[in-house]
Design a protein around this motif. Sequence first.
Motif, PDB file in Angstrom:
ATOM      1  N   TRP A 195      33.356  40.294  17.934  1.00 52.99           N
ATOM      2  CA  TRP A 195      34.600  40.563  17.228  1.00 52.99           C
ATOM      3  C   TRP A 195      34.823  42.072  17.224  1.00 52.99           C
ATOM      4  O   TRP A 195      33.883  42.845  17.046  1.00 52.99           O
ATOM      5  CB  TRP A 195      34.539  40.056  15.790  1.00 52.99           C
ATOM      6  CG  TRP A 195      34.378  38.573  15.667  1.00 52.99           C
ATOM      7  CD1 TRP A 195      33.218  37.890  15.458  1.00 52.99           C
ATOM      8  CD2 TRP A 195      35.408  37.588  15.745  1.00 52.99           C
ATOM      9  NE1 TRP A 195      33.454  36.540  15.402  1.00 52.99           N
ATOM     10  CE2 TRP A 195      34.798  36.321  15.575  1.00 52.99           C
ATOM     11  CE3 TRP A 195      36.785  37.658  15.945  1.00 52.99           C
ATOM     12  CZ2 TRP A 195      35.518  35.142  15.599  1.00 52.99           C
ATOM     13  CZ3 TRP A 195      37.503  36.478  15.960  1.00 52.99           C
ATOM     14  CH2 TRP A 195      36.888  35.240  15.792  1.00 52.99           C
ATOM     15  N   VAL A 196      36.060  42.482  17.409  1.00 48.13           N
ATOM     16  CA  VAL A 196      36.428  43.892  17.336  1.00 48.13           C
ATOM     17  C   VAL A 196      37.554  44.009  16.316  1.00 48.13           C
ATOM     18  O   VAL A 196      38.547  43.271  16.385  1.00 48.13           O
ATOM     19  CB  VAL A 196      36.891  44.452  18.699  1.00 48.13           C
ATOM     20  CG1 VAL A 196      37.187  45.948  18.587  1.00 48.13           C
ATOM     21  CG2 VAL A 196      35.832  44.202  19.766  1.00 48.13           C
TER      22      VAL A 196
ATOM     23  N   PHE B 157      40.140  41.143  17.127  1.00 47.17           N
ATOM     24  CA  PHE B 157      40.132  40.620  18.495  1.00 47.17           C
ATOM     25  C   PHE B 157      38.838  39.849  18.715  1.00 47.17           C
ATOM     26  O   PHE B 157      37.783  40.211  18.185  1.00 47.17           O
ATOM     27  CB  PHE B 157      40.199  41.762  19.511  1.00 47.17           C
ATOM     28  CG  PHE B 157      41.405  42.655  19.379  1.00 47.17           C
ATOM     29  CD1 PHE B 157      42.522  42.462  20.180  1.00 47.17           C
ATOM     30  CD2 PHE B 157      41.422  43.686  18.464  1.00 47.17           C
ATOM     31  CE1 PHE B 157      43.632  43.281  20.065  1.00 47.17           C
ATOM     32  CE2 PHE B 157      42.523  44.520  18.331  1.00 47.17           C
ATOM     33  CZ  PHE B 157      43.637  44.310  19.141  1.00 47.17           C
ATOM     34  N   TRP B 158      38.942  38.778  19.527  1.00 49.81           N
ATOM     35  CA  TRP B 158      37.757  38.024  19.936  1.00 49.81           C
ATOM     36  C   TRP B 158      37.538  38.270  21.424  1.00 49.81           C
ATOM     37  O   TRP B 158      38.458  38.133  22.231  1.00 49.81           O
ATOM     38  CB  TRP B 158      37.928  36.538  19.654  1.00 49.81           C
ATOM     39  CG  TRP B 158      36.882  35.663  20.293  1.00 49.81           C
ATOM     40  CD1 TRP B 158      37.063  34.744  21.275  1.00 49.81           C
ATOM     41  CD2 TRP B 158      35.479  35.637  19.961  1.00 49.81           C
ATOM     42  NE1 TRP B 158      35.868  34.142  21.589  1.00 49.81           N
ATOM     43  CE2 TRP B 158      34.889  34.674  20.800  1.00 49.81           C
ATOM     44  CE3 TRP B 158      34.690  36.345  19.058  1.00 49.81           C
ATOM     45  CZ2 TRP B 158      33.523  34.385  20.749  1.00 49.81           C
ATOM     46  CZ3 TRP B 158      33.323  36.069  19.017  1.00 49.81           C
ATOM     47  CH2 TRP B 158      32.754  35.095  19.852  1.00 49.81           C
ATOM     48  N   VAL B 159      36.297  38.648  21.773  1.00 49.74           N
ATOM     49  CA  VAL B 159      35.942  38.963  23.152  1.00 49.74           C
ATOM     50  C   VAL B 159      34.743  38.122  23.534  1.00 49.74           C
ATOM     51  O   VAL B 159      33.739  38.086  22.809  1.00 49.74           O
ATOM     52  CB  VAL B 159      35.588  40.459  23.321  1.00 49.74           C
ATOM     53  CG1 VAL B 159      35.260  40.773  24.779  1.00 49.74           C
ATOM     54  CG2 VAL B 159      36.720  41.344  22.828  1.00 49.74           C
TER      55      VAL B 159
ATOM     56  N   SER C 217      30.976  33.426  13.277  1.00 52.56           N
ATOM     57  CA  SER C 217      32.093  33.718  12.393  1.00 52.56           C
ATOM     58  C   SER C 217      32.034  35.159  11.899  1.00 52.56           C
ATOM     59  O   SER C 217      30.980  35.796  11.889  1.00 52.56           O
ATOM     60  CB  SER C 217      32.110  32.761  11.199  1.00 52.56           C
ATOM     61  OG  SER C 217      31.018  33.032  10.340  1.00 52.56           O
ATOM     62  N   LEU C 218      33.189  35.655  11.473  1.00 49.93           N
ATOM     63  CA  LEU C 218      33.315  36.999  10.922  1.00 49.93           C
ATOM     64  C   LEU C 218      34.035  36.911   9.588  1.00 49.93           C
ATOM     65  O   LEU C 218      35.072  36.245   9.472  1.00 49.93           O
ATOM     66  CB  LEU C 218      34.122  37.893  11.869  1.00 49.93           C
ATOM     67  CG  LEU C 218      34.426  39.308  11.357  1.00 49.93           C
ATOM     68  CD1 LEU C 218      33.202  40.200  11.508  1.00 49.93           C
ATOM     69  CD2 LEU C 218      35.616  39.912  12.091  1.00 49.93           C
TER      70      LEU C 218
ATOM     71  N   VAL D 275      36.790  32.347  12.951  1.00 52.27           N
ATOM     72  CA  VAL D 275      35.905  31.533  13.778  1.00 52.27           C
ATOM     73  C   VAL D 275      36.597  31.354  15.116  1.00 52.27           C
ATOM     74  O   VAL D 275      37.808  31.068  15.150  1.00 52.27           O
ATOM     75  CB  VAL D 275      35.609  30.155  13.126  1.00 52.27           C
ATOM     76  CG1 VAL D 275      34.743  29.310  14.046  1.00 52.27           C
ATOM     77  CG2 VAL D 275      34.944  30.337  11.774  1.00 52.27           C
ATOM     78  N   PRO D 276      35.893  31.534  16.250  1.00 56.05           N
ATOM     79  CA  PRO D 276      36.551  31.394  17.559  1.00 56.05           C
ATOM     80  C   PRO D 276      37.264  30.055  17.700  1.00 56.05           C
ATOM     81  O   PRO D 276      36.725  29.004  17.358  1.00 56.05           O
ATOM     82  CB  PRO D 276      35.390  31.509  18.556  1.00 56.05           C
ATOM     83  CG  PRO D 276      34.349  32.299  17.827  1.00 56.05           C
ATOM     84  CD  PRO D 276      34.470  31.895  16.383  1.00 56.05           C
TER      85      PRO D 276
END
Length: 499
Positions: free
Chosen positions: A247-248, A255-257, A280-281, A294-295
């Motif tokens: 996560w950024v 953003f999810w990378v 998760s973040l 969560v993606p």
Amino acid sequence: MTCSRTVVIRIGSSVIGDGEIAVPRRGEVLAGPLQFIETGAEAPHAVRVRAELVPSERPPIWQYTGEASPRRWEWSGLLRGDGWTASWRGAVPRTGQVDLTGVFWGTFGYDTEGRFRGRVTRVRMASERYERRGAGGWYSVPGHYRLREVDTAPRFFGLGDTEHDGDSADMETSVVVDLDLDDVPALPVRPELVPGDVSAAGGVAWVVDSALPVVLRIDADDRATRVMLPGAIGTPRRVYATPWGCWVTGQDGAFWVTEGADPVRVDDQPVVAGAAAGESLVACTGTEVWRQYVPGREPVDLPAIAGYVSSMAAVGDCAYAVVLSRGDPVLRVVRVSAAGECTVGPAVPLLPRGHGNPYLLGDPLRVVRGVDVGVVRPDLSVHEEREFPKRQLGGGISGGVSWTVGRLLQGNTTGESWPMPGPVVMDPTRRSWVLTVHDPASLEPVTSVPVSTHAPRVAAGADGEVFVIDSAVRRFRTDSPVMAEPEVIDVAGIAARLV
């Protein structure tokens, strides 16, 4: 022939001692963060400037202004002058072309946008009189200001670096530097990547640029992949590694990378702090609503508490945060479960003897306030457990690794060698800060390494590996010898080869 542009700047002892601004030496080029403080014309080194003031979009701050002065609103912005920029705060809201009187100060740069760069033509040590008032420390006495001409300022000086007898002393606590803004070489070309934050998981390290929307993925064999985010230039960001990606976050959202896919902006909500557990973040937004990511799912709002987040870490399947409520001398510990349930703990007082920024350490979880260490109970109250021999400036938890950072003091404090096992000689012209890894259960120091900043970014890798960003990305192990130099990872060179 035209005259050179010049400026006179005062620099406090702590700014030089911390390495935020290099030691001023006559004839050398000096650069750093710059602030303009409005004063009366009678203040030492006060100047009158005409500049463009670009006001900040941030709301004013209800600010303390002195010992016996009432609080007042202060606005902020950026002054653009001839050959310099300076961060500004003032009690009167302003914009556009302004005519101001005040003093230029070289200062800490974490929230200072202004910058100076010039060749040093004069260096003077500024001495002021201070008096001791009970246990409250030293206070300046007006009317006692002296200057001493030198070729080079010392690295360490000021209130905390000399023993003083009695309750009054004349002490040199700042440097006055004259700068020629024209007699400087051209700035070098910016590297392909200037590291701003680092995180690691699953044998992969992720490094995000300090200003560009660029992330570098580095695997265990130092093979790299560059990812460009659909984000703004000039926004500082943080990166949080997970087993399958990262996560950024920043002021332009989250953003999810992940490898093999295009990066995705999942939210445009600003993020001020975060912690990743599993994939998760949990993100703090600075408001009473936090968010969980969560993606592949929509963001979920979490009711928590508004305030300044001084520390946040993932512990098992939960994220914990230390939050300072607005204007109150208390903190609260907030627990966020894997299911997104938020529990706000009771108020914990901040101690009057000096607490700095409270931070989390260890397993079981502790809160550190200055030298005071308290265990976090199940109800999120804090039970006083012990004291550190010496105050550390900050610390945190990353991937189960507990770390602190502090200044190596010599000869003037109790417990002067701690967290080292004994006295250590350091080059006084180089780094003055020490990053220490602690045993999570006992909090005893495990090893220490030199760093060049009081605010490093730290990430735990695999099998005892630790990454740290100060002026570069460095790598060491938790079983490294005490004060061994960490290995430098040439991320700029890696990024350049990917162009």
